[in-house]
Design an enzyme around this catalytic site. Structure first.
Site, short mmCIF file in Angstrom:
data_model
loop_
_atom_site.label_atom_id
_atom_site.label_comp_id
_atom_site.label_asym_id
_atom_site.label_seq_id
_atom_site.Cartn_x
_atom_site.Cartn_y
_atom_site.Cartn_z
N ARG A 77 -2.33 5.20 7.31
CA ARG A 77 -2.70 3.86 7.82
C ARG A 77 -2.47 3.87 9.32
NH1 ARG A 77 -0.76 -1.94 5.60
NH2 ARG A 77 -2.43 -1.41 4.15
N THR A 91 0.84 -1.20 0.00
CA THR A 91 0.00 0.00 0.00
C THR A 91 0.87 1.24 0.00
OG1 THR A 91 -1.70 -1.25 1.13
CG2 THR A 91 -1.94 1.13 1.15
C1 NCD Z 1 -3.97 -5.94 3.54
C2 NCD Z 1 -4.15 -5.02 4.74
O1 NCD Z 1 -3.21 -4.31 5.12
O2 NCD Z 1 -5.25 -5.01 5.25
N1 NCD Z 1 -2.75 -5.74 2.89
C3 NCD Z 1 -2.67 -4.82 1.89
O3 NCD Z 1 -2.83 -3.64 2.10
N2 NCD Z 1 -2.47 -5.27 0.64
C4 NCD Z 1 -4.21 -7.37 3.85
C5 NCD Z 1 -3.40 -8.01 4.94
O4 NCD Z 1 -2.54 -7.37 5.57
O5 NCD Z 1 -3.61 -9.19 5.16
#
Ligand code: NCD
Length: 307
Positions: A101, A52
């Site tokens: 995040r 991400t």
């Molecule tokens: C996901 C998340 O961070 O929720 N990962 C991501 O952003 N591709 C899925 C995960 O961490 O399992």
């Protein structure tokens, strides 16, 4: 000014436009190479990430912009006790747009309420992950040619998996979508989604435990990792972590044109032998994630400048 907290922040029409823009970016990347010259994206990540964060950074750089930010709470003033609200007010002075995040549900929303720049939720605890959903929608749309008339199996940690929660919210707006919710009893979809989203909108769904039983009916199989970091104790995680492993043998029960998606990271839930099967599209999905984030950054910056 618009933010991106949940996939529902975009109407179906706006989402169509975004998918359209992303596929134009895929076909004509040079056309967009200077679209964000002198613009800055801040990535404020209080939780681990590979795809991400780096796909946001790659997206902004592909648009000619630059990036700044932090990749863990320890390396930011959060470690000194600064609130998310104060941090975003400060970041608003440095950057034009921000992706955040955070392990707490609602943190991105709090940030957006104090922000002078568009905020994108890049994952808030076990709640939502709208840009993964945009990635998933672009993958399905590009490879299946439609977002309607699909039977979608969601498998694994449906309780804590924020990507699953966001994807359900987004997909129920398309005609003739059916869900098969495949999880162990302890990791079933939360009741606020079962009742307030699926049942409330009359969306057909079944819940089951065995992946093999679901497989023959599916058009899409969306595998997920058991979300270790959201468990209260290690023992429960260890009991659950290898509950599902997609093998070649299990995949042989699926339709020839079923697609296997996974937001990644994968731990054990998809055996590496499956990677060579043409139905396994989780690494293609990563590439779509860059195009759709480019489209999102462009769109939010454009909306910011409109009167
Ligand atoms: C996901 C998340 O961070 O929720 N990962 C991501 O952003 N591709 C899925 C995960 O961490 O399992």
């Amino acid at each position: 000014m618009r933010h991106m907290m949940s996939p529902l922040d975009l109407t179906v029409e706006e989402l169509d436009n975004l998918l359209h823009l992303a596929s134009d970016i895929e076909k004509n990347p040079d056309k967009y190479a200077h679209a964000c010259d002198r613009k800055k994206l801040a990535t404020c990540f209080y939780e681990p990430s590979t795809r991400t964060r780096l796909s946001f950074e790659a997206a902004m750089q592909n648009l000619g912009g630059s990036v700044l930010g932090f990749s863990s709470a320890d390396s930011s003033s959060a470690a000194k006790g600064e609130s998310v609200s104060d941090t975003i007010r400060v970041i608003s002075c440095y950057a034009d747009i921000c992706a955040i995040r955070h392990p707490k549900e609602g943190a991105a929303l709090v940030a957006s309420s104090k922000s002078g720049i568009p905020v994108i939720n890049a994952g808030d605890g076990g709640h939502q992950h709208p840009t993964q959903t945009l990635t998933d929608l672009m993958t399905i749309h590009s490879l299946k040619g439609r977002l309607s008339d699909l039977t979608i199996g969601l498998c694994g940690d449906l309780k804590f998996g924020r990507t699953v929660h966001s994807l359900i919210h987004a997909l129920i707006r398309y005609p003739n979508i059916k869900f098969v919710l495949i999880s162990p009893e302890e990791l079933r979809i939360p009741s606020y989604i079962r009742q307030d989203v699926l049942e409330k909108h009359g969306i057909p769904f079944v819940e089951m435990e065995r992946l093999e039983d679901a497989m023959p009916d599916l058009d899409i199989l969306y595998m997920t990792r058991v979300q270790k970091e959201r468990f209260f104790n290690e023992e429960d995680y260890v009991r659950m972590k290898d509950f599902y492993i997609l093998t070649k043998e299990k995949l042989s029960l699926a339709k020839e044109d079923m697609l296997v998606l996974h937001p990644l990271p994968r731990v054990n839930e998809i055996s590496v032998e499956v990677d060579d099967d043409p139905r396994a599209v989780y690494f293609k999905q990563v590439q779509y994630g860059v195009y759709i984030r480019m489209a999102l950054i462009l769109t939010l910056l454009k909306w910011k400048e409109e009167p």
